[in-house]
Design a protein around this motif. Sequence first.
Motif, short mmCIF file in Angstrom:
data_model
loop_
_atom_site.label_atom_id
_atom_site.label_comp_id
_atom_site.label_asym_id
_atom_site.label_seq_id
_atom_site.Cartn_x
_atom_site.Cartn_y
_atom_site.Cartn_z
N ARG B 83 -107.00 -12.91 122.37
CA ARG B 83 -105.87 -13.18 123.26
C ARG B 83 -106.17 -13.20 124.81
O ARG B 83 -105.53 -14.07 125.52
N THR B 86 -108.33 -16.68 125.12
CA THR B 86 -107.32 -17.79 124.98
C THR B 86 -106.49 -18.03 126.34
O THR B 86 -106.09 -19.12 126.69
N HIS B 90 -107.00 -21.46 127.04
CA HIS B 90 -106.04 -22.45 126.83
C HIS B 90 -105.35 -23.07 128.17
O HIS B 90 -105.01 -24.42 128.43
N LEU B 93 -107.76 -25.66 129.49
CA LEU B 93 -107.72 -26.68 128.62
C LEU B 93 -106.34 -27.56 128.93
O LEU B 93 -106.44 -28.99 129.02
N GLN B 94 -105.16 -27.23 128.81
CA GLN B 94 -104.11 -27.85 129.25
C GLN B 94 -104.01 -28.52 130.61
O GLN B 94 -103.42 -29.64 130.64
N ASP B 145 -108.19 -23.12 116.98
CA ASP B 145 -107.67 -22.79 118.35
C ASP B 145 -108.14 -23.98 119.34
O ASP B 145 -108.47 -24.98 118.94
N SER B 146 -108.08 -23.77 120.50
CA SER B 146 -108.69 -24.48 121.74
C SER B 146 -108.01 -25.75 121.68
O SER B 146 -108.42 -26.84 122.05
N GLY B 147 -106.68 -25.85 121.05
CA GLY B 147 -106.04 -27.17 121.31
C GLY B 147 -106.36 -28.14 119.97
O GLY B 147 -105.84 -29.30 120.03
N LEU C 225 -98.06 -29.88 123.86
CA LEU C 225 -99.45 -29.36 123.85
C LEU C 225 -99.38 -27.97 124.27
O LEU C 225 -100.03 -27.18 123.69
N GLU C 226 -98.58 -27.30 125.32
CA GLU C 226 -98.70 -25.94 125.73
C GLU C 226 -98.23 -25.16 124.73
O GLU C 226 -98.78 -24.04 124.59
N LEU C 229 -100.70 -24.93 122.07
CA LEU C 229 -101.99 -24.07 122.39
C LEU C 229 -101.70 -22.57 122.30
O LEU C 229 -102.39 -21.72 121.86
N GLU C 232 -101.57 -21.55 118.68
CA GLU C 232 -102.81 -21.34 118.19
C GLU C 232 -103.57 -20.09 118.50
O GLU C 232 -104.21 -19.44 117.86
N ALA C 233 -103.25 -19.76 119.81
CA ALA C 233 -103.90 -18.53 120.24
C ALA C 233 -103.32 -17.33 119.79
O ALA C 233 -104.08 -16.49 119.31
N ALA C 237 -105.26 -14.69 116.93
CA ALA C 237 -105.28 -13.34 117.24
C ALA C 237 -104.98 -12.23 116.12
O ALA C 237 -105.77 -11.64 115.55
#
Lengths: 263, 263, 263
Positions: B83, B86, B90, B93-94, B145-147, C225-226, C229, C232-233, C237
């Motif tokens: 957590r 990311t 994240h 990344l966005q 993860d990571s989009g 996208l957001e 993400l 995913e995060a 976890a």
Amino acid sequence: MNSTDSIRVEMQDGLAILSLAQPARGNPFDGQFARDFKQVAAGLLDSDKLRAVLLRADGANFSFGGDLKVFYPARDQLPPLVREWTSDLHMGLQRFWRLPVPVVTAVQGFAMGGGVALLAGCDVVMAGASTRIGSAFAQLGFSCDSGSSVTLTSRMGMARARRFVLLAEMLDSEEAMRAGLVDKVVADAQLQDEALALARKLAAGPTVAYGETKRLFMQAGAAQLEAQLEDEALTLARVSATADAQEGIAAQVEKRKPAFQGR
Amino acid sequence: MNSTDSIRVEMQDGLAILSLAQPARGNPFDGQFARDFKQVAAGLLDSDKLRAVLLRADGANFSFGGDLKVFYPARDQLPPLVREWTSDLHMGLQRFWRLPVPVVTAVQGFAMGGGVALLAGCDVVMAGASTRIGSAFAQLGFSCDSGSSVTLTSRMGMARARRFVLLAEMLDSEEAMRAGLVDKVVADAQLQDEALALARKLAAGPTVAYGETKRLFMQAGAAQLEAQLEDEALTLARVSATADAQEGIAAQVEKRKPAFQGR
Amino acid sequence: MNSTDSIRVEMQDGLAILSLAQPARGNPFDGQFARDFKQVAAGLLDSDKLRAVLLRADGANFSFGGDLKVFYPARDQLPPLVREWTSDLHMGLQRFWRLPVPVVTAVQGFAMGGGVALLAGCDVVMAGASTRIGSAFAQLGFSCDSGSSVTLTSRMGMARARRFVLLAEMLDSEEAMRAGLVDKVVADAQLQDEALALARKLAAGPTVAYGETKRLFMQAGAAQLEAQLEDEALTLARVSATADAQEGIAAQVEKRKPAFQGR
């Protein structure tokens, strides 16, 4: 349905043949074309005899897209011009792409800019072997319009479509087919005949089923699975009551060719 | 804009060159990298001179993704670590993927896990012939993860992307290009030069048009056709008033090369 | 979990092998199959030992889809029949496709209509070299159902999938693989063995990670996208706390093969 200055319309037994009719100017997208296209699309929607559309172009090229000769002298006051043209063109495009009948297009020579957006929204794109398809927006300093962000994505996937526009790529017919932009490449000399033959075949098909299938696919990408399944189910229940569905089943079981009536 | 421990930043005439700078460790994704990437992405967004980005990596490999040497000793208490990482990565990344300028990436050696997600979100992915791209998540018992669920889908389509992750596939450069994950494969020795040349070319292009085009495509897949057409229209009206659009039209009509200024 | 008249179910160490079991009739989609499929899918969801599914078919053909011999005599009163069948079949399909375990399918001979929709929703589609896959809907005057607008789009992209259905295309195994409908083509004689081997391998994998990965990809196309993400995060976890994630990391660092337990 009437022809306009820039688009000739011919009806042949439920098949509407639209021809971009300004070959000397490269079948440009301009204010007149935008108005004409909106009018023609509205006319097609109102035609209860319509069963398929063939979109083609007179002359050596499908379309060079936006007419720079009009943009050039007005280039320091473009926003109102863009808003006016798109108010007609985009209304025409959304009604054209949502027509409840199959649309085939025949693409020869160059297809550029808005012309690419237009062809990419058709159901079957046939191209001559020497056809070249290019996204001209970026080299003019323009963002993409004419629905290209939607229709290119539906054919090439998002990342490939975005690259096509950002790099202002020019694809030959085989590259365009591999990218998904073109469905079939044929010899240049056969293009018009083959596209017409396919359009006629589709005009003799089960029109209601075609229309509902188009609608279902156009909403599929953004739909929730469960909602889409239920739409498919209730749609098929309606479609299964059409004369064409009953004929289709009977013909298959009786091992004969179906005679669809479009209803 | 400042370099960080894990990312070196160089500005060259509007082009930001980001280099993953921990080659001895395989350019890992860890807590430090997550913080650095968030900071660098924020800095790029705040830079009003920015016109393009080149993302590259020092050393033999692009990135091995998550650093197992950090995960291993902490493996019975991973959720808070995931957590925390990311929350920075994240966010970085966005903001990185929504940068309103073209992003080119050069990928050599191995690119794995989060490294694949990162490259897949770039606009143009160039890979050396010997590059190998793998989704390592499943072999670690990790979800992606990571989009990667977004960026892989935008490049490969949903089913192909899902298979890539579920089977923890390893693709060579040609397989990756056929799958849509890579845009262009070049000889290993040419990779850095060709990627830099393309990034420089894009940094000299019509920046506003590029940025709006990226935005339109990022929302196209999930958008309603009519809403997207109207966004395209109003966007082009704005973009058509930029100096670059006026220069683009003039250069085309005057048959000369346009000189874009990025505004 | 019990077998039904039309679907045989065998459990082997967490792997459920479903066999379409009416080969003499071509493994048809009819009212009985719809009820059976709904029941089997519900049973799989309720099985806490489940770690993977192999979907296969007895006989020479995967499935001819809807049973015309049932439709034919009832063809002037199809809507209630369609609504009844789909109420079971579509409920079964949505639960089947959302199973939180990998699903492999082996496809031989002909796969048509609803059979194509079913296979296209599986995670890995293996086909024999002589397999032929066709969309029969349009030739019957039917719109598409069984989720085909979703599953074909997820594999082929929207425009390619729409064409497949509108033109009632019939693809051989290589064409189907190029279009994305099939993941791997193998020699006919190897098909059952190779599909079983892959399904067993996946049944010995990190089940929780697989399930969450499937879920993330199924929502990725239409997600912001957001939001994706962050999903995913938080998912990673949770997954990182599973025994399998800890084993996966340990095995990788200790350079040994991981022994996943599915939890």
